[in-house]
Design a protein around this motif. Structure first.
Motif: not given
Length: 534
Positions: A51-55, A62-75, A221-223, A226-229
């Motif tokens: 539900x949030x920006x990756x950064x 220098x972070x930019x607004x990315x929506x990558x929840x699965x990557x963050x979960x794996x990390x 669905x992804x978009x 993404x734009x919801x959060x």
């Protein structure tokens, strides 16, 4: 050769070439992402990632607004296993890279490349030196993860085209969604499938349209998520025309790095281009167009065209066209996925060459001549693999630790601020405060000089509005810099705001009485007289 032997060769060579990355440390922004304050340090934060920006919650400057929840979960799962010990992260990167090479092999088999052709594609992918960044740099993990899901989805899709059951297609759709939730660049997959189905035309049109439509629905669905959060869209800051001019050089350099990776850099300094009529814009554009024409004439089969698309389409997200990536516009790790298409295409062309050599009659040369001609394609391929393997082993050493990579950045991109900024941080942790201050000062100067150059080019092109906005942003950081004040004054003059321009020139002249350009602008502004009426 049996498939088991091929897979063993891929695994062994992957371990041999990239084994020296396992003793590497945290480089570049790894310490900012893998630390106690980072949200990945607590597993209970996993719902937060969806539900949030990756950064958000990290110390990344220098972070930019990315929506990558699965990557963050794996990390987060990796952090739970090995905390801040870099060995585990490097091991995962190495495993992911080998898994990608195996997927390239499987795709080759699915595309009817044959055992040797599929193995050659996998080996070219494994050994190519452009992978050093994505494997040795923990931050390259997102590229490896999303590429793995992407290629796996593609493999399942190809199986679904010849299968009567829904399992392969369902697996492809699920893997595609995983790829999107790992990195938004996966959005190119439906476009790849659309072009492929339109060109191949095997099977009923209704089934082909349905398959592609399901992937489009997953994209929608992804978009929506993404734009919801995460509502920010960072790429709107740069006009499309400037992104296009800049992308010409980026795409040309990416293609060159695939074909001849002998001048790879850890940091690419590519300023935003503001006009088509520059040698570093028109030249690369003509080269890319020429290469496109050559490929269109050279690629004959649908399999070859599919591989070419797999090489080119995944470049688009990192080409600068949809957005100018910051703080650097390009990086070798963005070729992790395109390299799969390149390896398959190169193997297909090698196989065509091999078949031509074998089937051509040998006149006046006898058996020895035939053996010599038969071995030429294989010999060329083995030499390329050997050279690439040695280059990769050596290149991995550049990504061993933060100081090594920071100093290399200042060599590869002496006009960019990032290397000096990173080096200053490292020197500060070592207690070398004078050197730290000097490095930070250089980073500040590089930032100022780059923005000044861009602002002056805006004014030369008559784009006063963009120039005014840039100099206005610069004044917030360099309010006492005479060059910035002078540039702001010139932009104001172009906008007809003479009185404000005069004040800028006067401030600049007080700070730098010997600056002849400011003095001349001040004289022109005072003699114009228009400011008096205001």
């Amino acid at each position: 050769m049996k498939p088991g032997y091929s897979l063993a060769i891929i695994v062994i060579l992957g371990l041999l070439v990239y084994g020296n990355t396992l003793n590497g440390g945290l480089v570049w922004d790894d310490p900012l992402f893998i630390e106690d304050r980072s949200p990945i340090s607590h597993l209970e934060n996993i719902p937060f990632f969806f539900t949030n920006n990756i950064a958000r919650g990290t110390a990344m400057p220098h972070a930019v607004p990315y929506y990558r929840p699965l990557h963050m979960t794996a990390m987060a799962l990796q952090y739970a296993l090995w905390g801040q010990n870099p060995f585990g992260y490097h091991l995962v990167n190495l495993i992911l890279h080998i898994a990608l090479a195996i997927l390239v092999y499987l795709l080759g088999r699915q595309l009817a490349l044959g055992e040797w052709g599929s193995l050659s594609a996998a080996l070219l992918y494994t050994l190519h030196p452009v992978h050093s960044e994505s494997v040795a740099y923990i931050g390259g993990n997102s590229e490896l993860q999303y590429s793995l899901f992407y290629l796996a989805a593609l493999y399942c899709y190809l199986r679904a085209r010849v299968s009567t059951g829904p399992a392969w297609l369902a697996g492809a759709l699920l893997l595609y969604l995983c790829s999107l939730l790992t990195k938004e660049s996966a959005l190119t997959l439906p476009l790849l499938l659309l072009v492929f189905e339109a060109a191949d035309r095997s099977g009923p049109l209704s089934k082909r349209a349905l398959r592609v439509s399901l992937f489009a629905a997953i994209s929608a669905l992804y978009l929506a998520l993404r734009f919801q959060f995460v509502k920010e869209i960072s790429w709107l800051d740069t006009p499309f025309a400037d992104r296009f001019y800049t992308s010409c050089g980026i795409v040309a350099r990416y293609l060159w790095n695939l074909l001849a990776p002998f001048d790879l850099k850890v940091l690419y300094d590519i300023p935003v281009k503001l006009s088509l009529f520059r040698w570093d814009v028109a030249g690369p554009l003509l080269l890319v167009l020429a290469l496109g024409v050559i490929l269109a004439r050279l690629l004959r089969s649908s399999t070859e065209r599919f591989s070419g698309l797999l090489m080119l389409l995944p470049m688009l997200p990192a080409s600068g066209l949809p957005m100018i990536l910051l703080p650097v516009p390009m990086a070798d790790r963005y070729l992790t996925l395109p390299l799969a298409g390149y390896a398959l295409l190169a193997s297909l062309l090698l196989e065509r060459w091999h078949s031509r050599v074998v089937t051509e009659p040998v006149v006046r040369r006898g058996g020895a001549g035939r053996l010599l001609r038969f071995s030429v394609p294989g010999a060329v391929f083995l030499i390329v693999c050997l050279v690439f393997g040695v280059m990769t082993v050596q290149r991995n050493l550049l990504w061993h630790d933060r100081e090594t990579i920071a100093r290399r950045m200042t060599v590869d991109a002496p006009g960019h601020f990032l290397g000096y900024e990173l080096l200053g941080t490292i020197l500060g942790t070592q207690g070398e405060y004078a050197a730290m201050a000097q490095s930070y000062l250089l980073a500040e100067q590089k930032t100022r000089d780059r923005n000044l150059e861009q602002g002056r080019e805006y004014l030369r092109l008559g784009r006063a509005e963009e120039g005014l906005a840039l100099f206005d942003r610069m004044l917030k950081q360099f309010s006492s810099d005479p060059k910035v004040l002078n540039g702001m004054g010139e932009a104001l003059m172009m906008k007809g705001r003479s009185f404000e321009a005069l004040e800028m020139f006067r401030q600049g002249a007080r700070i730098c009485p010997s600056c002849t350009e400011i003095a001349e602008n001040l004289r022109k502004a005072e003699s114009a007289g228009s400011w008096k009426a205001e």
